[in-house]
Design a protein around this motif. Sequence first.
Motif, PDB file in Angstrom:
ATOM      1  N   GLU A 170      44.232  39.064  44.045  1.00  0.00           N
ATOM      2  CA  GLU A 170      44.826  39.107  42.892  1.00  0.00           C
ATOM      3  C   GLU A 170      45.200  37.951  42.315  1.00  0.00           C
ATOM      4  OE1 GLU A 170      45.416  41.611  40.626  1.00  0.00           O
ATOM      5  OE2 GLU A 170      43.963  42.526  41.966  1.00  0.00           O
ATOM      6  N   ASP A 202      43.841  36.334  38.765  1.00  0.00           N
ATOM      7  CA  ASP A 202      44.817  35.714  37.963  1.00  0.00           C
ATOM      8  C   ASP A 202      44.468  34.425  37.503  1.00  0.00           C
ATOM      9  OD1 ASP A 202      46.514  37.985  37.854  1.00  0.00           O
ATOM     10  OD2 ASP A 202      48.143  37.090  39.345  1.00  0.00           O
ATOM     11  N   THR A 234      36.314  44.858  43.018  1.00  0.00           N
ATOM     12  CA  THR A 234      37.617  44.521  42.639  1.00  0.00           C
ATOM     13  C   THR A 234      37.791  43.806  41.286  1.00  0.00           C
ATOM     14  OG1 THR A 234      37.373  42.231  43.494  1.00  0.00           O
ATOM     15  CG2 THR A 234      38.210  44.054  45.053  1.00  0.00           C
ATOM     16  N   TYR A 272      38.555  40.966  40.529  1.00  0.00           N
ATOM     17  CA  TYR A 272      38.206  39.731  40.414  1.00  0.00           C
ATOM     18  C   TYR A 272      36.881  39.696  40.655  1.00  0.00           C
ATOM     19  CZ  TYR A 272      37.236  35.053  42.792  1.00  0.00           C
ATOM     20  OH  TYR A 272      36.565  33.916  43.033  1.00  0.00           O
TER      21      TYR A 272
END
Length: 408
Positions: free
Chosen positions: A94, A98, A309, A311
Motif C-alpha cells: 500500500e 501511494d 493488487t 499497486y
Amino acid sequence: MTADLTVPATVALLRQLGHTDDYAIWSETHGLPLRQLDTGWQVTETGSGWLLYRSERGERVTPYRCFNLESQLCAELLAGVLGRTTAPPRPATEAAFDTLLARWRHAPWRLRPATRGQLAEALAQLGVPASAYSLYGGAFEGRLCLEQRLEGWRVHRVRSGRTEPITGWTTEPTACAEFWRRLVDEDLPTLLGADPLPLPAAAEPESPPDDLSLPEALAIEARNGWTKPIGIESPTHGVHRPGPGFDDVAHLHELPKGHWELRYTERGQTSVQASYQREGDAAADLIAPYLSTPGIASPDRHASRFAPTRYEQLLHHWRQLPWHTNPTTPQDLAIALRDHGFPYDSYTLGGGRGSDTLRIAERLDSWRVYQVRAGRVRGETRHATSAEAHAEFWRRAVDRLLPELIAR
C-alpha cells in the motif's frame, strides 16, 4: 531452442519434472482438450489471449489472470506449478501504491525539463532517490546518466559494467528530453524513494447547465450527414419523425414535465429501453451511439485481470505508456479507451449529464470536454476542433481518470 516459451515446451518440461496432474490446459491451437481439475492450475486459450487461475477442491482461489502473449502465460504457469501456489507476500504494497499514485498525479510525462537544473528540480519533486541517476555522467552501475562532453551531450546507462545504450545529442534541451523520457517510461514507476511533494488540489470549477436540446442534436445529425433510424415524437419542438417501420424499431418520446423515454417495439410488444429526466440526456443519447460503439471494452482488458493488487494494476497501466497515444477523432478515442482498459461506464462520448463520468460532447458552436459529478458539470473546456477536444479528453482520461479508477 526458440526464444520464447511455448505451451508444448512448457508441458514437456513439466512432464520431465514429474508434474502431470496439477494443471490442465485447454488449447485448440495446440490440440489440448478441455479437462477440469478439482485442485490445480487451469489454463484456457481464448480468442484474444490466455486465461489462468487456480482452484482448490472445486473452488477458484486466485484471481483470473489474462495474458496476451503465450510466453507470459507459460512463465506464470511454471511459477505456479514449480514455485508457488499463492501470491508471495508483498510488504509495504500500500505504501508503494501511494507513492506510485502520487507520482502518477504529478503527470511527469507532461513536464518538459530542458536544462540540468530543471531536471534536478523535477527529480526532487517526484521523490526520485539520488542513487537512481547521475546528472554529471560517470559509470555508476544501473543508473541513468546524463553526461556533458566537449562534443555534446550523452544519455546512457551502465549494466554489468557495460555502458549501453549511448545516445548522443548536440544540445542540452534535446539530451534532457531524452533523459526524462527514459526515466519516465522505464524507471520512475518502480523507484521507491522519498514520497513526491504534495500537489495542490486541482481546480474544477462548476459550469452552469447548458444542456443539448433536441433541435441542436438534429442539426448535428444533419451537419454530419447521418440520421439514426429512431422515430421521434416531441410536441414541444413540433418534431414528428416516424421510425423506419412499425416493428423492430425504437422511438424517442417526449413525456410531461420534461421527461423522455426511448421505447422499442418488436412483434407488437413495446418496452421502455431508457428513461431520461432531462431533454439534454435524451438528445445526447440520440447522437451518442455513433461515437461510443467502438468503445465498449472487453472486461479482459481491465487492469484487474492482469494484476491482483492496486499497486500492480496502476503499474500495469503505467507500463502501457498511455501518454504516447494521441487520439484526435471519435473513432481513435473510442479505440484507445477500449485498448487501455477503461471500463465502459467510466466515460461518455456523447455529452449529457445523466451519470458521473468524464464526457466529450459535440455542439453546434464547439466541442466540449467536462466531468460530471453529482449531476453537475465541472471543469468544462471548449474547443474549436474535434482534434483539440479529443486530445484534451485523452489527456484528462490519462492524467486524472485512470488513477481515480484504481484508487477507489
